[in-house]
Design an enzyme around this catalytic site. Structure first.
Site, short mmCIF file in Angstrom:
data_model
loop_
_atom_site.label_atom_id
_atom_site.label_comp_id
_atom_site.label_asym_id
_atom_site.label_seq_id
_atom_site.Cartn_x
_atom_site.Cartn_y
_atom_site.Cartn_z
CG MET A 30 -1.43 -3.64 -10.74
SD MET A 30 -2.54 -4.04 -9.40
CE MET A 30 -2.82 -2.44 -8.68
CG LEU A 33 0.87 1.70 -18.67
CD1 LEU A 33 1.68 1.26 -19.90
CD2 LEU A 33 1.39 1.01 -17.43
CG HIS A 37 3.37 2.81 -15.03
ND1 HIS A 37 2.21 3.50 -14.83
CD2 HIS A 37 3.41 1.87 -14.06
CE1 HIS A 37 1.56 3.00 -13.80
NE2 HIS A 37 2.27 2.01 -13.31
CD GLN A 153 4.64 -2.97 -5.29
OE1 GLN A 153 3.46 -3.27 -5.11
NE2 GLN A 153 5.03 -2.32 -6.37
CB SER A 185 -0.49 7.41 -7.73
OG SER A 185 -1.50 6.47 -7.44
CB SER A 186 -3.00 4.19 -11.51
OG SER A 186 -1.81 3.74 -12.11
O1 PAF Z 1 2.93 -1.74 -8.20
C1 PAF Z 1 2.09 -2.35 -8.88
O2 PAF Z 1 1.60 -1.88 -9.90
C2 PAF Z 1 1.67 -3.75 -8.43
O3 PAF Z 1 1.65 -3.86 -7.06
C3 PAF Z 1 2.51 -4.87 -9.06
C4 PAF Z 1 3.95 -4.80 -8.61
C5 PAF Z 1 2.44 -4.79 -10.58
C6 PAF Z 1 1.95 -6.23 -8.62
O4 PAF Z 1 0.62 -6.39 -9.00
#
Ligand code: PAF
Length: 283
Positions: A30, A33, A37, A153, A185-186
């Site tokens: 999302m 970064l 990431h 997730q 985390s963002s």
């Molecule tokens: O983890 C994330 O950044 C989001 O949940 C994802 C997997 C890109 C889905 O929008």
């Protein structure tokens, strides 16, 4: 690196890659970064011939009153990070292209999605699994990389790929941490300096919980009680949940055995943080 916003253009590129029998790595994000990431992208670059990263702040996974509008966006910096890390295509679709009309099909991974984060953020994982399915449909056969930081997730996406026979291999990569052990985390940028000092309490709770297990404790409720006590010792933290679970079904077992995961979520000020860690018990 090419910046592409059109779904059709990404499809054309990945079809070409498939014809040339090139391995495609995919890192959905999302944006905003950070080094977490970056490590996913670097892993994808190492394992594949071609890497696509996406940036899409997915409205479907935000509930009412959550931070969709204020979610950190930094596309200029993101482009630099992605390019430096070796991304070939940065896919940045617009909401109107991903959701051209009211969405009538949703992907729901039952059971796993109702627990923990799912219980606190109703519908959140339905939004995640729906958008990730759409992104997988656009990118096509690939290896997709997700951080273990969002462990629930990751397990939901793994289950979804199996259930729907999606042509995707899912790779989970270790959480990247700040020097004081706070999981990257963002959303960490929301923390005030005082809250930032308090935030590593989540990691302390995990460490102490894991130590207790290593010392032989097998009752998940005892481990959870210790973790709860530690988080609650921090005046700026408001605990949401702690859990000592089976790493696959995310349920609390009667006794801890095999692969276990400790989960924690708390509000630090107004910022909701989560963290987790695990180990494998051999006896
Ligand atoms: O983890 C994330 O950044 C989001 O949940 C994802 C997997 C890109 C889905 O929008």
């Amino acid at each position: 690196m090419r910046l592409i916003s059109s779904i059709e253009a990404v499809r054309r590129e990945t079809l070409l890659m498939a014809l040339e029998r090139k391995r495609v790595g995919f890192v959905p994000t999302m944006g905003s970064l950070h080094d977490g990431h970056r490590s996913l992208i670097e892993r994808a670059v190492k394992d594949n011939h071609f890497v696509i990263a996406s940036i899409f702040v997915n409205p479907l996974q935000f509930g009412d009153g959550e931070d969709l509008d204020s979610y950190p966006r930094s596309i200029k910096k993101d482009k630099q990070i992605a390019e430096k890390a070796g991304v070939d295509i940065l896919f940045v679709p617009e909401v109107k292209d991903m959701y051209p009309s009211e969405i009538t099909t949703k992907v729901v991974v039952s059971k796993l999605s109702q627990l923990w984060e799912g219980a606190s953020r109703e519908g959140h994982f339905d939004g995640v699994s729906t958008v990730v399915t759409k992104l997988f449909g656009i990118v096509g056969p690939c290896t997709a990389y997700f951080g273990e930081k969002d462990f629930q997730q990751l397990q939901i996406i793994r289950q979804m790929v199996v259930d729907l026979n999606l042509p995707v291999k899912v790779v989970g990569a270790p959480t990247v941490r700040e020097a004081d052990s706070l999981a990257m985390s963002s959303r960490n940028i929301y923390l005030s300096s005082e809250e930032r000092l308090a935030a590593p309490i989540l990691r302390v709770a995990l460490d102490e919980g894991l130590n207790l297990v290593r010392l032989g404790e097998r009752d998940p409720l005892v481990v959870m009680a210790l973790m709860k006590q530690i988080v609650e010792s921090e005046p700026l933290a408001v605990l949401d949940y702690v859990a000592a679970v089976n790493a696959h079904n995310l349920q609390i077992p009667k006794m801890l055995h095999a692969e276990i995961r400790l989960l924690v979520a708390a509000l630090i000020g107004k910022t909701r943080l989560l963290d987790n860690d695990g180990l494998t018990l051999t006896e």
